[in-house]
Scaffold this motif. Structure first.
Motif, mmCIF file in Angstrom:
data_model
loop_
_atom_site.group_PDB
_atom_site.id
_atom_site.type_symbol
_atom_site.label_atom_id
_atom_site.label_comp_id
_atom_site.label_asym_id
_atom_site.label_seq_id
_atom_site.Cartn_x
_atom_site.Cartn_y
_atom_site.Cartn_z
ATOM 1 N N VAL A 1 52.686 63.790 11.106
ATOM 2 C CA VAL A 1 52.133 63.361 12.279
ATOM 3 C C VAL A 1 51.691 61.808 12.418
ATOM 4 N N LEU A 2 51.743 61.481 13.852
ATOM 5 C CA LEU A 2 51.449 60.110 14.260
ATOM 6 C C LEU A 2 50.144 60.308 14.755
ATOM 7 N N ALA A 3 49.434 59.256 14.796
ATOM 8 C CA ALA A 3 48.147 59.303 15.843
ATOM 9 C C ALA A 3 47.600 57.854 15.570
ATOM 10 N N SER A 4 46.487 57.720 16.470
ATOM 11 C CA SER A 4 46.002 56.171 16.539
ATOM 12 C C SER A 4 45.127 55.874 15.272
ATOM 13 N N GLN A 5 44.618 57.096 14.532
ATOM 14 C CA GLN A 5 43.879 56.639 13.452
ATOM 15 C C GLN A 5 44.490 57.411 12.200
ATOM 16 N N CYS A 6 44.554 56.726 10.818
ATOM 17 C CA CYS A 6 45.193 57.509 9.938
ATOM 18 C C CYS A 6 44.167 58.667 9.476
ATOM 19 N N ALA A 7 42.760 58.759 9.634
ATOM 20 C CA ALA A 7 42.215 59.895 9.357
ATOM 21 C C ALA A 7 42.398 60.955 10.058
ATOM 22 N N ILE A 8 42.803 60.915 11.151
ATOM 23 C CA ILE A 8 43.169 61.970 12.160
ATOM 24 C C ILE A 8 44.664 62.405 11.624
ATOM 25 N N ALA A 9 45.448 61.552 11.559
ATOM 26 C CA ALA A 9 46.983 62.095 11.201
ATOM 27 C C ALA A 9 46.828 62.696 9.928
ATOM 28 N N ASP A 10 46.010 62.096 8.742
ATOM 29 C CA ASP A 10 45.991 62.802 7.513
ATOM 30 C C ASP A 10 45.463 64.267 7.521
ATOM 31 N N ALA A 11 44.316 64.260 8.444
ATOM 32 C CA ALA A 11 43.741 65.708 8.653
ATOM 33 C C ALA A 11 44.560 66.724 9.445
ATOM 34 N N LEU B 1 45.859 66.663 18.863
ATOM 35 C CA LEU B 1 46.392 65.231 18.747
ATOM 36 C C LEU B 1 46.462 64.711 20.156
ATOM 37 N N ALA B 2 46.733 65.486 21.448
ATOM 38 C CA ALA B 2 46.917 64.632 22.541
ATOM 39 C C ALA B 2 45.447 63.884 22.967
ATOM 40 N N SER B 3 44.309 64.094 22.424
ATOM 41 C CA SER B 3 43.174 63.317 22.618
ATOM 42 C C SER B 3 43.193 62.130 21.721
ATOM 43 N N HIS B 4 44.286 61.927 20.845
ATOM 44 C CA HIS B 4 44.147 60.948 19.926
ATOM 45 C C HIS B 4 45.310 60.013 19.857
ATOM 46 N N ASP B 5 46.147 60.049 21.108
ATOM 47 C CA ASP B 5 47.388 59.415 21.138
ATOM 48 C C ASP B 5 48.419 59.781 19.944
ATOM 49 N N GLY B 6 48.418 60.969 19.674
ATOM 50 C CA GLY B 6 49.475 61.543 18.501
ATOM 51 C C GLY B 6 50.141 62.511 19.095
ATOM 52 N N TYR B 7 50.797 62.924 18.050
ATOM 53 C CA TYR B 7 51.702 64.220 17.927
ATOM 54 C C TYR B 7 52.421 64.452 16.666
ATOM 55 N N VAL B 8 52.920 65.747 16.615
ATOM 56 C CA VAL B 8 53.499 66.214 15.513
ATOM 57 C C VAL B 8 54.979 65.852 15.538
ATOM 58 N N LEU B 9 55.635 65.158 14.527
ATOM 59 C CA LEU B 9 56.795 64.616 14.548
ATOM 60 C C LEU B 9 57.822 65.599 14.336
ATOM 61 N N ARG B 10 58.756 66.264 15.410
ATOM 62 C CA ARG B 10 59.516 67.136 15.219
ATOM 63 C C ARG B 10 60.913 66.633 14.737
ATOM 64 N N PRO B 11 61.859 67.674 14.164
ATOM 65 C CA PRO B 11 63.133 66.949 13.771
ATOM 66 C C PRO B 11 63.944 66.251 14.535
ATOM 67 N N SER B 12 64.004 66.532 15.605
ATOM 68 C CA SER B 12 64.713 65.829 16.821
ATOM 69 C C SER B 12 64.380 64.446 16.845
ATOM 70 N N MET B 13 63.194 64.219 16.624
ATOM 71 C CA MET B 13 62.507 62.796 16.962
ATOM 72 C C MET B 13 62.913 61.782 15.658
ATOM 73 N N MET B 14 63.649 62.306 14.796
ATOM 74 C CA MET B 14 63.691 61.576 13.302
ATOM 75 C C MET B 14 65.257 60.955 13.288
ATOM 76 N N ARG B 15 65.199 59.920 12.455
ATOM 77 C CA ARG B 15 66.700 59.490 12.152
ATOM 78 C C ARG B 15 67.086 59.468 10.912
ATOM 79 N N GLU B 16 68.519 59.500 10.401
ATOM 80 C CA GLU B 16 68.807 59.328 9.116
ATOM 81 C C GLU B 16 68.371 58.044 8.440
ATOM 82 N N ALA B 17 67.764 58.268 7.366
ATOM 83 C CA ALA B 17 67.450 56.897 6.639
ATOM 84 C C ALA B 17 68.449 56.189 6.213
ATOM 85 N N ALA B 18 68.504 54.694 6.160
ATOM 86 C CA ALA B 18 69.378 53.965 5.934
ATOM 87 C C ALA B 18 69.743 53.924 4.362
#
Length: 283
Positions: A240-250, A266-283
Motif C-alpha cells: 500500500v502507498l499513502a501519504s503517512q506510514c501509519a495509514i499505509a501500515d494499517a 485510501l482515497a482520502s489519504h493520497d494512497g492506493y493498493v499497489l496492483r501487479p500491473s503497477m510494478m516493475r521487475e527488480a534490477a
C-alpha cells in the motif's frame, strides 16, 4: 549546508519495534538521526505488547469503564485505529491480541483468563489526549499500525531538525520525504525480491504471511486477523502507498481481505493498493 542531491547518503540502523529500523539522510544531516531514533524508542516503549510497563499493559490490566492515563502518542495511534475500525466496518481491529495469543503469535505471560478479553476497538473511548476508557476488557496489539506511526514520528523529528530529504525504513514499512527519489525493492511472500518501485515523498508498507503460519488443531493460523477473528491467509504480498506510514501500515491488513475497500479508504489519504500491473521487475 550542501544540497541534498549532491550530499553523500549515510544510513544508520538500530533494532526497534521487533525489526531493524534504518534512517538514511545526507551526511550533513547525521546529527538529526539520534533525535529520530529517540522518537522511535519512545513509541517502542509505550506500545510494546511484551513490556509490563507499557501503555498496552496498563490498558489490559484496567477494569471496564476505568479511565487509564497513557502517552499522547498512544492516544494518537488509538484515535487512528478507531477511525479505521469504523471506516472498515470492523475489519481493522487492534483488539486482536486474544486471537494472536491463542494462535501463539503473542505470549500469554500474565494473562490468566483469555476469555475475559472480549472487547473490540469499538469498545474504546478516547476521553482526551492522555486518557482512554474501555467499556469491555481488551487485549490490544498495535503491531499492525505502531511501526508505521513510529516511522511518521521519526520523519517529523528529522524535518523539525531541518532535514530536507530522507528515508526511514522499519522492516519494509517506510516513508520518504523531500525531493529526492528512492528505489525501493519489494520483498514478496516467498521472501524473494522480484519487484521494485521508485518513490518520492510518500509512504510504502507491505504485508505477507505465506511463510509465517502455524498449524493449531489442524487449522492454519497467521499473524493477520480478518473479520470475525478469522485468520487472513494470503499467498501473495500486499503493498500500500499513502501519504503517512501509519495509514499505509494499517491498510495492508484491510487490503489482505478486501483490496477495493482499502482503496476507497485510501482515497482520502493520497494512497492506493499497489496492483501487479503497477510494478516493475527488480534490477
Amino acid at each position: 549546508m550542501p544540497s541534498f542531491s549532491h550530499d553523500k547518503i549515510v544510513t544508520r540502523c538500530q533494532p526497534w519495534l521487533g525489526t531493524f529500523v534504518e534512517i538514511s539522510v545526507g551526511q550533513a544531516d547525521m546529527d538529526a538521526v539520534d533525535v529520530a531514533f529517540r522518537a522511535i524508542a519512545h513509541i517502542h516503549a509505550r506500545m510494546s505488547f511484551h513490556s509490563a510497563d507499557s501503555d498496552l499493559a496498563r490498558l489490559r490490566a484496567a477494569h471496564p469503564g476505568e479511565s487509564v492515563a497513557v502517552d499522547e502518542e498512544t492516544v494518537a495511534v488509538l484515535r487512528t485505529a478507531i477511525t479505521l475500525h469504523e471506516a472498515s466496518d470492523g475489519l481493522f481491529d487492534v483488539a486482536v491480541g486474544r486471537a494472536l495469543v491463542r494462535s501463539r503469535f503473542l505470549p500469554r505471560d500474565g494473562i490468566a483468563h483469555l476469555s475475559r478479553f472480549a472487547g473490540t476497538t469499538a469498545d474504546m473511548e478516547i476521553l482526551d489526549d492522555r486518557h482512554i476508557r474501555c467499556r469491555k476488557r481488551l487485549l490490544i496489539d498495535l503491531g499492525g499500525i505502531a511501526k508505521g506511526h513510529a516511522v511518521d514520528r521519526a520523519v517529523a523529528a528529522l524535518q523539525a531538525a531541518g532535514v530536507q530529504s530522507g528515508l526511514v525504513n522499519a522492516g519494509g514499512d517506510l516513508r520518504a520525504f523531500g525531493p529526492r527519489k528512492w528505489q525501493v525493492q519489494l520483498r514478496d511472500a516467498d521472501d524473494e525480491m522480484h519487484h521494485a518501485l521508485t518513490i518520492r515523498d510518500c509512504a510504502v508498507a507491505s504485508s505477507a504471511n505465506l511463510l509465517d503460519r502455524r498449524i493449531i488443531r489442524g487449522s492454519q493460523h497467521s499473524p493477520h486477523i480478518g473479520q470475525n477473528g478469522i485468520p487472513s491467509l494470503v499467498d501473495h504480498r500486499v503493498t500500500v502507498l499513502a501519504s503517512q506510514c501509519a495509514i499505509a501500515d494499517a491498510l495492508t491488513k484491510i487490503a489482505m481481505v478486501d483490496a477495493d475497500l482499502a482503496d476507497r479508504i485510501l482515497a482520502s489519504h493520497d494512497g492506493y493498493v499497489l496492483r501487479p500491473s503497477m510494478m516493475r521487475e527488480a534490477a
